[in-house]
Design a protein around this motif. Sequence first.
Motif, PDB file in Angstrom:
ATOM      1  N   ALA A   1      30.040 -23.065  41.157  1.00 50.55           N
ATOM      2  CA  ALA A   1      31.140 -23.548  41.986  1.00 50.55           C
ATOM      3  C   ALA A   1      30.691 -23.827  43.414  1.00 50.55           C
ATOM      4  CB  ALA A   1      32.281 -22.527  41.985  1.00 50.55           C
ATOM      5  N   ALA A   2      29.599 -23.200  43.814  1.00 48.41           N
ATOM      6  CA  ALA A   2      29.055 -23.425  45.159  1.00 48.41           C
ATOM      7  C   ALA A   2      28.040 -24.559  45.197  1.00 48.41           C
ATOM      8  CB  ALA A   2      28.409 -22.134  45.676  1.00 48.41           C
ATOM      9  N   GLY A   3      27.732 -25.143  44.037  1.00 42.44           N
ATOM     10  CA  GLY A   3      26.749 -26.222  43.943  1.00 42.44           C
ATOM     11  C   GLY A   3      26.097 -26.216  42.578  1.00 42.44           C
ATOM     12  N   GLY A   4      25.652 -27.388  42.128  1.00 39.20           N
ATOM     13  CA  GLY A   4      25.073 -27.483  40.799  1.00 39.20           C
ATOM     14  C   GLY A   4      23.881 -26.570  40.599  1.00 39.20           C
ATOM     15  N   ILE A   5      23.790 -25.992  39.404  1.00 40.00           N
ATOM     16  CA  ILE A   5      22.691 -25.080  39.082  1.00 40.00           C
ATOM     17  C   ILE A   5      22.021 -25.523  37.791  1.00 40.00           C
ATOM     18  CG2 ILE A   5      23.865 -23.153  40.215  1.00 40.00           C
ATOM     19  CD1 ILE A   5      24.420 -21.981  37.420  1.00 40.00           C
ATOM     20  N   THR A   6      20.797 -25.056  37.592  1.00 40.41           N
ATOM     21  CA  THR A   6      20.068 -25.237  36.341  1.00 40.41           C
ATOM     22  C   THR A   6      19.669 -23.872  35.818  1.00 40.41           C
ATOM     23  OG1 THR A   6      19.214 -27.408  36.979  1.00 40.41           O
ATOM     24  CG2 THR A   6      18.026 -26.242  35.250  1.00 40.41           C
ATOM     25  N   ILE A   7      19.921 -23.632  34.529  1.00 41.99           N
ATOM     26  CA  ILE A   7      19.491 -22.369  33.925  1.00 41.99           C
ATOM     27  C   ILE A   7      18.558 -22.667  32.757  1.00 41.99           C
ATOM     28  CG2 ILE A   7      21.471 -21.029  34.687  1.00 41.99           C
ATOM     29  CD1 ILE A   7      22.748 -21.353  32.011  1.00 41.99           C
ATOM     30  N   TYR A   8      17.623 -21.765  32.521  1.00 44.46           N
ATOM     31  CA  TYR A   8      16.540 -21.949  31.558  1.00 44.46           C
ATOM     32  C   TYR A   8      16.506 -20.797  30.570  1.00 44.46           C
ATOM     33  CZ  TYR A   8      14.690 -24.955  35.317  1.00 44.46           C
ATOM     34  OH  TYR A   8      14.529 -25.905  36.306  1.00 44.46           O
ATOM     35  N   ASP A   9      16.033 -21.114  29.349  1.00 45.75           N
ATOM     36  CA  ASP A   9      15.680 -20.057  28.417  1.00 45.75           C
ATOM     37  C   ASP A   9      14.205 -19.731  28.608  1.00 45.75           C
ATOM     38  OD1 ASP A   9      14.303 -22.142  27.162  1.00 45.75           O
ATOM     39  OD2 ASP A   9      15.109 -21.715  25.161  1.00 45.75           O
TER      40      ASP A   9
ATOM     41  N   GLY B   1      25.417  -8.871  23.493  1.00 50.57           N
ATOM     42  CA  GLY B   1      26.103 -10.076  23.923  1.00 50.57           C
ATOM     43  C   GLY B   1      25.561 -10.760  25.151  1.00 50.57           C
ATOM     44  N   SER B   2      24.480 -10.262  25.721  1.00 53.17           N
ATOM     45  CA  SER B   2      23.957 -10.892  26.935  1.00 53.17           C
ATOM     46  C   SER B   2      22.488 -11.245  26.753  1.00 53.17           C
ATOM     47  CB  SER B   2      24.117  -9.964  28.146  1.00 53.17           C
ATOM     48  OG  SER B   2      23.430  -8.751  27.961  1.00 53.17           O
ATOM     49  N   ALA B   3      22.129 -12.444  27.202  1.00 49.16           N
ATOM     50  CA  ALA B   3      20.743 -12.907  27.107  1.00 49.16           C
ATOM     51  C   ALA B   3      20.188 -13.132  28.504  1.00 49.16           C
ATOM     52  CB  ALA B   3      20.674 -14.205  26.314  1.00 49.16           C
ATOM     53  N   GLN B   4      18.927 -12.835  28.683  1.00 45.95           N
ATOM     54  CA  GLN B   4      18.286 -13.017  29.980  1.00 45.95           C
ATOM     55  C   GLN B   4      18.104 -14.505  30.260  1.00 45.95           C
ATOM     56  OE1 GLN B   4      17.679 -10.040  31.517  1.00 45.95           O
ATOM     57  NE2 GLN B   4      17.172 -11.040  33.459  1.00 45.95           N
ATOM     58  N   VAL B   5      18.593 -14.956  31.413  1.00 43.52           N
ATOM     59  CA  VAL B   5      18.444 -16.352  31.812  1.00 43.52           C
ATOM     60  C   VAL B   5      17.760 -16.405  33.179  1.00 43.52           C
ATOM     61  CG1 VAL B   5      20.527 -16.978  30.540  1.00 43.52           C
ATOM     62  CG2 VAL B   5      20.666 -16.574  33.015  1.00 43.52           C
ATOM     63  N   PHE B   6      17.202 -17.581  33.491  1.00 46.16           N
ATOM     64  CA  PHE B   6      16.614 -17.835  34.813  1.00 46.16           C
ATOM     65  C   PHE B   6      17.312 -19.052  35.392  1.00 46.16           C
ATOM     66  CE2 PHE B   6      13.680 -20.021  37.649  1.00 46.16           C
ATOM     67  CZ  PHE B   6      13.257 -18.988  38.472  1.00 46.16           C
ATOM     68  N   GLY B   7      17.676 -18.994  36.667  1.00 46.15           N
ATOM     69  CA  GLY B   7      18.391 -20.113  37.254  1.00 46.15           C
ATOM     70  C   GLY B   7      18.050 -20.352  38.706  1.00 46.15           C
ATOM     71  N   HIS B   8      18.418 -21.556  39.180  1.00 43.14           N
ATOM     72  CA  HIS B   8      18.273 -21.901  40.601  1.00 43.14           C
ATOM     73  C   HIS B   8      19.261 -23.012  40.937  1.00 43.14           C
ATOM     74  CE1 HIS B   8      16.281 -25.731  39.677  1.00 43.14           C
ATOM     75  NE2 HIS B   8      15.478 -25.080  38.854  1.00 43.14           N
ATOM     76  N   TYR B   9      19.490 -23.207  42.229  1.00 46.04           N
ATOM     77  CA  TYR B   9      20.359 -24.303  42.669  1.00 46.04           C
ATOM     78  C   TYR B   9      19.600 -25.620  42.626  1.00 46.04           C
ATOM     79  CZ  TYR B   9      24.354 -21.522  44.026  1.00 46.04           C
ATOM     80  OH  TYR B   9      25.466 -20.724  43.992  1.00 46.04           O
TER      81      TYR B   9
ATOM     82  N   ILE C   1      26.536 -27.268  35.481  1.00 43.93           N
ATOM     83  CA  ILE C   1      25.461 -26.404  34.995  1.00 43.93           C
ATOM     84  C   ILE C   1      24.582 -27.197  34.028  1.00 43.93           C
ATOM     85  CG2 ILE C   1      24.889 -24.326  33.683  1.00 43.93           C
ATOM     86  CD1 ILE C   1      27.479 -23.091  34.646  1.00 43.93           C
ATOM     87  N   THR C   2      23.311 -27.319  34.357  1.00 44.10           N
ATOM     88  CA  THR C   2      22.330 -27.962  33.498  1.00 44.10           C
ATOM     89  C   THR C   2      21.569 -26.893  32.736  1.00 44.10           C
ATOM     90  OG1 THR C   2      22.076 -29.797  35.049  1.00 44.10           O
ATOM     91  CG2 THR C   2      20.319 -29.492  33.431  1.00 44.10           C
ATOM     92  N   VAL C   3      21.443 -27.070  31.427  1.00 40.86           N
ATOM     93  CA  VAL C   3      20.745 -26.096  30.582  1.00 40.86           C
ATOM     94  C   VAL C   3      19.448 -26.728  30.092  1.00 40.86           C
ATOM     95  CG1 VAL C   3      20.852 -24.697  28.488  1.00 40.86           C
ATOM     96  CG2 VAL C   3      22.924 -25.057  29.877  1.00 40.86           C
ATOM     97  N   VAL C   4      18.322 -26.066  30.347  1.00 41.86           N
ATOM     98  CA  VAL C   4      17.007 -26.596  29.988  1.00 41.86           C
ATOM     99  C   VAL C   4      16.352 -25.699  28.952  1.00 41.86           C
ATOM    100  CG1 VAL C   4      14.685 -27.144  30.816  1.00 41.86           C
ATOM    101  CG2 VAL C   4      16.676 -27.679  32.237  1.00 41.86           C
ATOM    102  N   THR C   5      15.948 -26.306  27.830  1.00 41.63           N
ATOM    103  CA  THR C   5      15.149 -25.619  26.817  1.00 41.63           C
ATOM    104  C   THR C   5      14.040 -26.567  26.373  1.00 41.63           C
ATOM    105  OG1 THR C   5      16.382 -26.413  24.895  1.00 41.63           O
ATOM    106  CG2 THR C   5      17.238 -24.455  25.999  1.00 41.63           C
ATOM    107  N   ASP C   6      13.080 -26.042  25.630  1.00 39.10           N
ATOM    108  CA  ASP C   6      11.994 -26.897  25.145  1.00 39.10           C
ATOM    109  C   ASP C   6      12.167 -27.261  23.672  1.00 39.10           C
ATOM    110  OD1 ASP C   6      11.485 -24.434  24.054  1.00 39.10           O
ATOM    111  OD2 ASP C   6       9.353 -24.409  24.526  1.00 39.10           O
ATOM    112  N   ASP C   7      13.286 -26.859  23.069  1.00 43.51           N
ATOM    113  CA  ASP C   7      13.569 -27.215  21.676  1.00 43.51           C
ATOM    114  C   ASP C   7      15.076 -27.262  21.501  1.00 43.51           C
ATOM    115  OD1 ASP C   7      14.306 -24.532  21.568  1.00 43.51           O
ATOM    116  OD2 ASP C   7      12.458 -23.908  20.582  1.00 43.51           O
ATOM    117  N   ASP C   8      15.577 -27.125  20.294  1.00 44.62           N
ATOM    118  CA  ASP C   8      17.006 -27.280  20.054  1.00 44.62           C
ATOM    119  C   ASP C   8      17.767 -25.963  20.042  1.00 44.62           C
ATOM    120  OD1 ASP C   8      15.983 -26.261  17.739  1.00 44.62           O
ATOM    121  OD2 ASP C   8      16.762 -27.843  16.410  1.00 44.62           O
ATOM    122  N   THR C   9      17.131 -24.885  20.516  1.00 48.38           N
ATOM    123  CA  THR C   9      17.815 -23.601  20.629  1.00 48.38           C
ATOM    124  C   THR C   9      17.563 -22.994  22.001  1.00 48.38           C
ATOM    125  OG1 THR C   9      15.917 -22.475  19.608  1.00 48.38           O
ATOM    126  CG2 THR C   9      17.768 -23.064  18.168  1.00 48.38           C
TER     127      THR C   9
END
Length: 351
Positions: free
Chosen positions: A208-216, A117-125, A255-263
């Motif tokens: 909640a402490a500030g906008g973040i972006t997470i990536y696949d 149930g958990s996927a590895q993500v990368f994120g930053h503020y 939360i902004t989610v960034v991918t390079d395709d539709d998944t």
Amino acid sequence: MLRTTLLGAAVALAPLAVSAQATLTAETTTPGSTPHYIDTTFAAILESAGVATLQITEGATLTNSVQAVAEGQLDMAPAPLILPFLLSRGIGPYSGVGPEKGAELAGNIRALFFNAGSAQVFGHYNSAPIDDIRNLEGKRIWNGPPRGAALTSGRAMIQLLSGLKDGEGYEGVQNQWPDAVSTITGGGADAWTIPEGLPSGRQIALAAAGGITIYDVPSDLLNSELGQQIVAAPGHAPYSVPVEEFRKAYAGNDITVVTDDDTFDSFATAFAQIVSADMDEELAYQLTKAFLEGEERFVTSSPRGPYLAMSFGDVDGVRQGACGAVQMKMHPGAIRAFEDAGHTIADCLRP
């Protein structure tokens, strides 16, 4: 490390009129994580069914929990499958145990059911953006607790994205799970990589402490030789969710989610709910029977329910990450419960 004990299987979720037949000890991760949701929901189901009361300790380091189950000091724990693999060889966090004793201990572990149930993500503020996630030179990156499966996966993620190793090109930041959010929000890291369920309470807390972006994981990297090695590595499984579903899960949060395709594609952390091989077969049967009958509660009690990849049907061992490099066996009582419910179990999972 803050550790909280939940007595009576999260009794706020379960009828008090039911008398449990057994009292079992369990450990799990911090609130907001997938293992925590699974364990507390399972505890409520067992209480409602009159099968068992779980005394759950939160905030545990699963490296220690797995060894405690293997040694017979703990009845149940969620186990990232890489941990029994490492224990069986007496390496990594179990190097002090040694290969002979490690193999003996790993042989004492059995699974009741599986999830991924958990996927590895990368994120930053967004206030401190990273222009290119493939260029992480000199960054401080929170990549897990001081040891264990999450740290192994976190280091693999950064190596896959940037080619860098912890301490060689970037500074890995580690501390215990209860301190992860405060460390990151306090400026202790420039970015983070964490195995997360969907949606993740931890990512929401960070946002909640500030906008973040997470990536696949970008498709070319995931499909590379190293990427496929990581996906197939002990304790991992493939992970892919339509990106619109992924974004919808975080709707209303910054939360902004960034991918390079539709998944949203990454590698999942494969888990088993483990018990000792010495557990009474009838008890293991009743525990697993209650799990299977509680499918609707698992799926509907949380927004993350549909994304748990729980083993409610046939179990082939491959999709669960348990019949490759990892050789995890199911408890005979659990196998009987699955078969009584009309499901098949692969031969590689039989003791």
